[in-house]
Design an enzyme around this catalytic site. Sequence first.
Site, PDB file in Angstrom:
ATOM      1  N   LYS A   1       0.843  -1.199   0.000  1.00 20.41           N
ATOM      2  CA  LYS A   1       0.000   0.000   0.000  1.00 20.41           C
ATOM      3  C   LYS A   1       0.875   1.245   0.000  1.00 20.41           C
ATOM      4  O   LYS A   1       1.756   1.391   0.858  1.00 20.41           O
ATOM      5  CB  LYS A   1      -0.901   0.005   1.249  1.00 20.41           C
TER       6      LYS A   1
ATOM      7  N   ASP B   1      -3.313   4.358  -2.133  1.00 17.27           N
ATOM      8  CA  ASP B   1      -4.223   4.850  -1.083  1.00 17.27           C
ATOM      9  C   ASP B   1      -4.167   6.377  -1.041  1.00 17.27           C
ATOM     10  O   ASP B   1      -3.588   6.959  -0.133  1.00 17.27           O
ATOM     11  CB  ASP B   1      -3.766   4.216   0.247  1.00 17.27           C
TER      12      ASP B   1
ATOM     13  N   LYS C   1      -7.090   8.265  -1.478  1.00 20.33           N
ATOM     14  CA  LYS C   1      -8.397   8.737  -0.965  1.00 20.33           C
ATOM     15  C   LYS C   1      -8.899   9.967  -1.720  1.00 20.33           C
ATOM     16  O   LYS C   1      -9.123  11.030  -1.137  1.00 20.33           O
ATOM     17  CB  LYS C   1      -8.299   9.053   0.534  1.00 20.33           C
TER      18      LYS C   1
ATOM     19  N   HIS D   1     -11.056  12.784  -3.285  1.00 22.00           N
ATOM     20  CA  HIS D   1     -12.287  13.451  -2.847  1.00 22.00           C
ATOM     21  C   HIS D   1     -12.331  14.803  -3.546  1.00 22.00           C
ATOM     22  O   HIS D   1     -11.655  15.747  -3.124  1.00 22.00           O
ATOM     23  CB  HIS D   1     -12.249  13.616  -1.317  1.00 22.00           C
ATOM     24  N   ASP D   2     -13.114  14.886  -4.621  1.00 20.25           N
ATOM     25  CA  ASP D   2     -13.130  16.119  -5.423  1.00 20.25           C
ATOM     26  C   ASP D   2     -14.389  16.085  -6.275  1.00 20.25           C
ATOM     27  O   ASP D   2     -15.231  15.202  -6.085  1.00 20.25           O
ATOM     28  CB  ASP D   2     -11.853  16.167  -6.289  1.00 20.25           C
TER      29      ASP D   2
ATOM     30  N   THR E   1     -11.165   6.581  10.792  1.00 19.06           N
ATOM     31  CA  THR E   1     -11.252   6.035  12.157  1.00 19.06           C
ATOM     32  C   THR E   1     -10.762   7.048  13.197  1.00 19.06           C
ATOM     33  O   THR E   1     -10.985   6.874  14.388  1.00 19.06           O
ATOM     34  CB  THR E   1     -10.450   4.729  12.285  1.00 19.06           C
TER      35      THR E   1
ATOM     36  N   GLY F   1       0.983  -2.289   8.862  1.00 13.57           N
ATOM     37  CA  GLY F   1       2.148  -1.433   8.663  1.00 13.57           C
ATOM     38  C   GLY F   1       3.250  -1.762   9.627  1.00 13.57           C
ATOM     39  O   GLY F   1       4.027  -2.702   9.444  1.00 13.57           O
ATOM     40  N   ARG F   2       3.321  -0.970  10.700  1.00 14.01           N
ATOM     41  CA  ARG F   2       4.453  -1.027  11.621  1.00 14.01           C
ATOM     42  C   ARG F   2       4.808  -2.393  12.195  1.00 14.01           C
ATOM     43  O   ARG F   2       6.012  -2.664  12.352  1.00 14.01           O
ATOM     44  CB  ARG F   2       4.270   0.018  12.738  1.00 14.01           C
TER      45      ARG F   2
END
Length: 238
Positions: A39, A66, A68, A70-71, A127, A217-218
């Site tokens: 990702k 990723d 995201k 938005h437009d 989140t 991820g981490r």
Amino acid sequence: MTQNKNQFDPKVLIALDFADADSALTFVAQLQPNACRLKVGKELFAVAGPEFVKRLIDLQFDVFLDLKYHDIPNTVAKAVQAAARLGVWMVNVHALGGKKMMSAAKNALHEMDLERKPLLIAVTILTSMEQQDLAEIGLQGTPKENVLRLAQLAHNSGLDGVVCSAQEVAEIRELIKDDFCLVTPGIRPAGSDVNDQKRIMTPKQAMDAGSSYLVVGRPITQSEKPTDVLNSINQSIL
Ligand code: C5P
């Protein structure tokens, strides 16, 4: 849903949250495309750009871009097409952009003459947002109520799935019976550091709950033995 090109269909999407391409590529050199997908988010894309994404694809990795989007519908439709031309496996938009925006993005992919088109999924409610944050932007109800409403809207707009918390998976599956791709972050193998994630699940719990893919991820990127962690996650969800 778009055909899966990776015959191994790895479920773990590793969040490449690195500050530059060199660190990310050094990390990626340890990985195999049959064991994970990757990702790429806003930070790394801003520094390393499309060339970096192409490099990962040349290395045979499936990439979830990723960003995201938005437009306005036209802009998002063009952005999604640009991502598809790059050859990414999955791309996402914000469900709060509305049905017209999501449908325009889906139709834009539909019109393309590509052998393999990316899966198009939506982010519902971030989140990081709590009820008070939602109230401040004029959204009534609990985060979960908003997540369910927006997941339904994404489905009605023809999208392939949503990003959601593993805690929301069961209710979304209850609401949307069709094949719908649920991508869940907030995953922590038993015993690993929680970091700043709030409501976590283990990989097995999340898959058992009905997740399609796990964003991790981490626990992998910060580990001294990333492939050991990845292998043990893959084993745990066989
Ligand atoms: O390191 P960690 O496993 O917490 O990384 C999770 C990844 O998933 C990060 O790239 C983060 O931005 C992303 N993400 C998330 N929660 C969401 C959506 C995306 O943690 N709701």
